[in-house]
Write an enzyme that holds these catalytic residues in place. Structure first.
Site, mmCIF file in Angstrom:
data_model
loop_
_atom_site.group_PDB
_atom_site.id
_atom_site.type_symbol
_atom_site.label_atom_id
_atom_site.label_comp_id
_atom_site.label_asym_id
_atom_site.label_seq_id
_atom_site.Cartn_x
_atom_site.Cartn_y
_atom_site.Cartn_z
ATOM 1 N N LEU A 82 -18.308 -1.142 -0.603
ATOM 2 C CA LEU A 82 -19.101 -0.095 -1.254
ATOM 3 C C LEU A 82 -18.838 -0.065 -2.761
ATOM 4 O O LEU A 82 -19.235 0.877 -3.445
ATOM 5 C CB LEU A 82 -18.794 1.274 -0.635
ATOM 6 C CG LEU A 82 -19.137 1.431 0.843
ATOM 7 C CD1 LEU A 82 -18.738 2.811 1.344
ATOM 8 C CD2 LEU A 82 -20.630 1.190 1.071
ATOM 9 N N TYR A 101 0.832 -1.206 0.000
ATOM 10 C CA TYR A 101 0.000 0.000 0.000
ATOM 11 C C TYR A 101 0.870 1.261 0.000
ATOM 12 O O TYR A 101 1.631 1.519 0.933
ATOM 13 C CB TYR A 101 -0.941 0.027 1.197
ATOM 14 C CG TYR A 101 -2.054 -1.000 1.137
ATOM 15 C CD1 TYR A 101 -2.299 -1.738 -0.026
ATOM 16 C CD2 TYR A 101 -2.865 -1.239 2.241
ATOM 17 C CE1 TYR A 101 -3.321 -2.676 -0.077
ATOM 18 C CE2 TYR A 101 -3.888 -2.184 2.197
ATOM 19 C CZ TYR A 101 -4.100 -2.900 1.034
ATOM 20 O OH TYR A 101 -5.104 -3.831 0.986
ATOM 21 N N GLY A 126 -17.228 2.955 -4.120
ATOM 22 C CA GLY A 126 -18.058 4.141 -3.990
ATOM 23 C C GLY A 126 -19.306 4.108 -4.840
ATOM 24 O O GLY A 126 -20.188 4.964 -4.697
#
Length: 342
Positions: free
Chosen positions: A214, A57, A217
């Site tokens: 999600l 990351y 988004g």
């Protein structure tokens, strides 16, 4: 914030996990150090203790930021999870700087511990299956790290169900540490793990930690409102079917006077199995909104509408076992229909 046990372990983790893939500004996006620190403050103040990162990351920046934060706070309060497999740092000429091998595992964990400035990881994931390394090499290496005190629990991500099953069975027989969590993409727009991965996780008592709950988004409805984001226009997260599902999410959110994100996240948490969604944030306000999910409850009708809107075909053998509500069993060389036992 409520706490739950991670898989078949005694480790207590918050019902939401903080995803930190966006901690750092490499690649032209993400949260700077100051914002990342504020996000972790907000999470901890709400009772959150479960933090998810990885060696890859932001090329290690995420781990460095987290390391600086936890060393200025109570390290033992946090349940810190990181991962190995993908190439990190400037290892471009090293053929063993990626993959699931023991060599890369040991190299990666040492580098992660340095970046995080900690003596141990609470949870260590295999990040993605390389289809090369034998699973017994992986399990023996991870168990050695547990025995050395460098990691407390082991977990696995983005790996076929049959590999995980073989690994946990082998670990049980050999007395090695078993996987306590399974991290996969899972959301109302991505329900394919229900075919094999989630039934497998339920069988072994593993907690599912969905990434992208999600759908980048999409399930917040922001793309339908014309807002910009990082999803490419041709993505299947924005196709006609995904838009239809998102509109159902938005309708239920209006009924409950909450945001669509709360509905989408809560759906993963009310599936009847141990599930702790990973909520990523690059802004404090994003996290503040997601944290409100813990106060939302979906009714049976809400769950039914969401399930029906997002239903997928399980394929074989899932659909076969559900045919006409009966099981097929073999007697005397021919198939007889027998009542399905509840």
């Amino acid at each position: 914030m409520q706490y739950k046990l991670l898989g078949r372990s005694g480790l207590k983790v918050s019902e939401l996990c903080l995803g930190t893939m966006g901690f750092g500004t490499e690649g032209g996006w993400g949260a700077d150090k100051e914002t990342s620190m504020a996000i972790m403050d907000e999470f901890a103040n709400a009772g959150g203790n479960f933090i998810d990162t990885a060696n890859i990351y932001k090329f290690g920046t995420s781990e460095k930021i987290i390391g600086e934060y936890i060393n200025n706070h109570d390290r033992d309060y946090f349940v810190l999870a990181s991962k190995y497999t993908l190439r990190d740092g400037e290892q471009f000429t090293n053929p063993n700087a990626a993959g699931n091998s023991r060599k890369n595992m040991m190299r990666s964990v040492e580098q992660s511990l340095k970046r995080l400035n900690t003596e141990f990881l609470d949870v260590f994931y295999l990040h993605i299956w390389d289809d090369i390394t034998p699973i017994d090499e992986v399990l023996r290496g991870l168990d050695d790290l547990v025995r050395q005190g460098k990691i407390n629990y082991i977990a696995i991500s983005d790996t076929p169900a049959w590999v995980v099953s073989k690994g946990n069975t082998l670990a049980e027989l050999m007395g090695w540490s078993q996987f306590v969590a399974l991290q996969v993409e899972y959301s109302l727009l991505q329900r394919t793990p229900e075919r094999e991965l989630i039934p497998m996780a339920k069988h072994f008592g593993m907690t599912v930690t969905p990434w992208a709950p999600l759908a980048g988004g999409a399930l917040t409805g922001k793309y339908l409102r014309g807002e910009q984001g990082r999803i490419k226009p041709q993505s299947n997260r924005l196709d006609e079917n995904s838009e239809r599902i998102t509109r159902v999410v938005m309708a239920i959110a209006d009924e409950l006077s909450v945001s669509p994100a709360h509905v989408a996240l809560k759906w993963t948490m009310q599936q009847g199995f141990s599930c702790t969604p990973i909520v990523g944030a690059t802004k404090v306000d994003q996290l503040k909104d997601n944290l409100k999910t813990i106060d939302v409850t979906l009714t049976e009708d809400h769950m039914k509408r969401l399930d029906e809107a997002s239903a997928i075909k399980l394929g074989f053998p899932g659909d076969f076992f559900k045919e006409d509500g009966v099981k097929l069993s073999v007697f005397g060389g021919f198939y007889d229909k027998v009542e399905k036992r509840k």
